[in-house]
Design a protein around this motif. Structure first.
Motif, PDB file in Angstrom:
ATOM      1  N   ASN A 256     -38.012 -11.155  98.962  1.00  0.00           N
ATOM      2  CA  ASN A 256     -38.608 -12.355  98.366  1.00  0.00           C
ATOM      3  C   ASN A 256     -39.806 -12.790  99.203  1.00  0.00           C
ATOM      4  OD1 ASN A 256     -39.214 -14.943  97.384  1.00  0.00           O
ATOM      5  ND2 ASN A 256     -37.094 -15.310  96.801  1.00  0.00           N
ATOM      6  N   PRO A 257     -41.033 -12.769  98.650  1.00  0.00           N
ATOM      7  CA  PRO A 257     -42.231 -13.099  99.435  1.00  0.00           C
ATOM      8  C   PRO A 257     -42.250 -14.523  99.969  1.00  0.00           C
ATOM      9  CG  PRO A 257     -42.758 -12.935  97.084  1.00  0.00           C
ATOM     10  CD  PRO A 257     -41.372 -12.415  97.262  1.00  0.00           C
ATOM     11  N   SER A 258     -41.486 -15.437  99.345  1.00  0.00           N
ATOM     12  CA  SER A 258     -41.533 -16.837  99.778  1.00  0.00           C
ATOM     13  C   SER A 258     -40.970 -17.032 101.183  1.00  0.00           C
ATOM     14  CB  SER A 258     -40.765 -17.723  98.792  1.00  0.00           C
ATOM     15  OG  SER A 258     -39.373 -17.461  98.851  1.00  0.00           O
ATOM     16  N   GLY A 259     -40.198 -16.060 101.669  1.00  0.00           N
ATOM     17  CA  GLY A 259     -39.597 -16.220 102.990  1.00  0.00           C
ATOM     18  C   GLY A 259     -40.048 -15.208 104.016  1.00  0.00           C
ATOM     19  N   ARG A 260     -41.040 -14.390 103.693  1.00  0.00           N
ATOM     20  CA  ARG A 260     -41.465 -13.340 104.619  1.00  0.00           C
ATOM     21  C   ARG A 260     -42.011 -13.896 105.930  1.00  0.00           C
ATOM     22  NH1 ARG A 260     -44.420  -9.384 100.199  1.00  0.00           N
ATOM     23  NH2 ARG A 260     -42.490  -8.526  99.295  1.00  0.00           N
ATOM     24  N   GLY A 261     -42.710 -15.019 105.843  1.00  0.00           N
ATOM     25  CA  GLY A 261     -43.246 -15.627 107.062  1.00  0.00           C
ATOM     26  C   GLY A 261     -42.144 -16.107 107.985  1.00  0.00           C
ATOM     27  N   ALA A 262     -41.102 -16.708 107.393  1.00  0.00           N
ATOM     28  CA  ALA A 262     -39.975 -17.182 108.198  1.00  0.00           C
ATOM     29  C   ALA A 262     -39.236 -16.007 108.830  1.00  0.00           C
ATOM     30  CB  ALA A 262     -39.023 -18.008 107.336  1.00  0.00           C
ATOM     31  N   ASN A 263     -39.037 -14.937 108.058  1.00  0.00           N
ATOM     32  CA  ASN A 263     -38.385 -13.752 108.612  1.00  0.00           C
ATOM     33  C   ASN A 263     -39.205 -13.143 109.743  1.00  0.00           C
ATOM     34  OD1 ASN A 263     -36.205 -13.951 106.919  1.00  0.00           O
ATOM     35  ND2 ASN A 263     -36.899 -12.403 105.465  1.00  0.00           N
ATOM     36  N   GLN A 264     -40.522 -13.189 109.610  1.00  0.00           N
ATOM     37  CA  GLN A 264     -41.375 -12.652 110.669  1.00  0.00           C
ATOM     38  C   GLN A 264     -41.269 -13.494 111.933  1.00  0.00           C
ATOM     39  OE1 GLN A 264     -43.171  -9.685 110.506  1.00  0.00           O
ATOM     40  NE2 GLN A 264     -43.249 -10.099 112.711  1.00  0.00           N
ATOM     41  N   LEU A 265     -41.142 -14.811 111.766  1.00  0.00           N
ATOM     42  CA  LEU A 265     -40.938 -15.676 112.929  1.00  0.00           C
ATOM     43  C   LEU A 265     -39.677 -15.260 113.685  1.00  0.00           C
ATOM     44  CD1 LEU A 265     -41.743 -19.268 111.567  1.00  0.00           C
ATOM     45  CD2 LEU A 265     -43.063 -17.979 113.244  1.00  0.00           C
ATOM     46  N   ILE A 266     -38.611 -14.973 112.935  1.00  0.00           N
ATOM     47  CA  ILE A 266     -37.362 -14.542 113.556  1.00  0.00           C
ATOM     48  C   ILE A 266     -37.565 -13.213 114.280  1.00  0.00           C
ATOM     49  CG2 ILE A 266     -34.993 -13.772 113.099  1.00  0.00           C
ATOM     50  CD1 ILE A 266     -34.975 -15.787 110.749  1.00  0.00           C
ATOM     51  N   ALA A 267     -38.279 -12.295 113.628  1.00  0.00           N
ATOM     52  CA  ALA A 267     -38.559 -11.007 114.252  1.00  0.00           C
ATOM     53  C   ALA A 267     -39.382 -11.173 115.528  1.00  0.00           C
ATOM     54  CB  ALA A 267     -39.295 -10.096 113.274  1.00  0.00           C
ATOM     55  N   ASP A 268     -40.208 -12.211 115.560  1.00  0.00           N
ATOM     56  CA  ASP A 268     -41.045 -12.478 116.736  1.00  0.00           C
ATOM     57  C   ASP A 268     -40.311 -13.243 117.830  1.00  0.00           C
ATOM     58  OD1 ASP A 268     -43.136 -11.168 115.524  1.00  0.00           O
ATOM     59  OD2 ASP A 268     -44.087 -12.990 114.760  1.00  0.00           O
ATOM     60  N   GLY A 269     -39.041 -13.610 117.567  1.00  0.00           N
ATOM     61  CA  GLY A 269     -38.230 -14.173 118.632  1.00  0.00           C
ATOM     62  C   GLY A 269     -37.859 -15.634 118.533  1.00  0.00           C
TER      63      GLY A 269
END
Length: 371
Positions: A256-269
């Protein structure tokens, strides 16, 4: 107040120099009256800037702005006002003057909740639950009054009888978006709307990053819910990390593109958000007490639910599968979900309970490991 407005309107003098001038001269009026030699004693003020300050010694514009502000029931918060939060002043570019409507508490800092304008039902539910929990724990909810997650965060707080603050990228005499007039009125009645921009300032794209920095500066923690890859919420998160704030992000479906930024934040720590109790200032102490006492928070103030601390024999089948999945190495929610074949939203709920029970813990990159 006209001297504070005058100081903010000076061309070429940013917030850092304004504060240096205030440290030296003690008040905007003293800056106004200082001669060039006195002004040049301030680091960063050379002959050219001293000349600019001296040549702009007119209060006409400031008095006009003050008249408009008072006419529109706006109040002014100066850098020296005790209502200006100490935490917010730690931000290097904290404005020396803010305009607001409503009422400011003696301690108005709280938890920031921001996210996508085009949010899903999942994001809406998370925003309303988190803001309601904060309201019930007497913690202000800070956001930007935008459509979507911001609006739901304010609304959830207000419905729970809480105190909320909205920072705007325009003058507080203008409602943007227009559809949020009723919400704006409710926030003014039960909190405050704040802006660094004077009355009649229309919203412009370049104003919103500065507004986002203000939002994060007012928060002790920041929760990002459903941020797309390029969004204002990610700008707020970036400012928050720069300011040394704790940032949490709600995990989202990877397709879901609406949450990709949030998931990336998690991936970034950043911290993975699983439960509203994480937003409490003393969350680590609460978690430790929870583990020892065998209780978990339910998300409603004053209401707890018995939950025995489990050893390996008392685990459910799903919990045993989760521990088995991460036994060799920490894994993300997506990896665990694939391993054990469970819906991600249901998995998030179970992981939240297991973490609060002390069975697992979150790690960098949104991974989970055994305790």
């Amino acid at each position: 107040m006209e001297y504070w407005i005058w100081l903010r309107q000076l061309s070429g003098i940013g917030t850092v120099l304004e504060k240096r001038l205030l440290d030296r001269c003690k008040s905007p009026k003293s800056i106004y009256e200082a001669n060039a030699e006195e002004l040049m004693l301030v680091a960063g003020i050379g002959a050219a800037l001293a000349k600019v300050i001296r040549q702009n010694r007119s209060l006409d514009q400031a008095e006009s702005i003050l008249e408009k502000a008072l006419k529109n029931d706006m109040k002014l918060l100066t850098y020296h006002d005790p209502l200006y939060p100490v935490l917010a002043k730690e931000y290097r570019d904290a404005p020396t003057l803010l305009y607001y409507k409503g009422q400011l508490r003696k301690n108005s800092t709280g938890v920031v909740i921001v996210g996508s304008r085009r949010c899903t039902a999942y994001g809406k539910r998370a925003a309303v639950e988190a803001s309601g929990f904060l309201a019930e724990n007497n913690i202000p909810v800070i956001s930007g009054m935008a459509k979507g997650i911001d609006g739901y965060a304010h609304t959830g707080c207000l419905k729970a009888g809480g105190y909320t603050i909205a920072f705007l990228g325009n003058g507080v005499d203008i409602c943007y978006p227009k559809e949020h007039q009723a919400l704006m009125d409710a926030i003014i009645e039960n909190g405050a709307v704040i802006s660094q921009y004077p009355p009649n300032t229309k919203p412009w794209p370049e104003y919103f990053p500065q507004r986002n920095a203000l939002i994060s500066s007012w928060g002790e923690k920041v929760l990002v819910i459903e941020a797309a890859e390029k969004s204002g919420a990610l700008i707020t998160a970036a400012f928050a990390k720069e300011q040394g704030k704790e940032v949490y992000a709600l995990p989202h479906e990877i397709y879901n593109p609406s949450g990709r930024g949030a998931n990336q934040l998690i991936a970034d720590g950043v911290n993975i958000y699983l439960h509203p109790s994480q937003l409490l200032t003393d969350y680590d102490a609460v978690k430790k007490e929870t583990k020892l006492a065998g209780k978990i928070l339910t998300g409603t103030k004053g209401r707890t639910e018995k939950h025995s601390y489990r050893d390996g024999t008392a685990l459910t089948d799903t919990e045993r599968k989760i521990l088995s999945s991460i036994s060799s190495a920490p894994k993300t929610i997506e990896q665990i979900g694939v391993d054990i074949g469970i819906d991600q939203l249901k998995l998030i709920e179970i992981l939240s309970m297991m973490e609060l029970s002390g069975l697992i813990h979150t790690m960098s990159g949104g991974r989970f490991g055994r305790t």
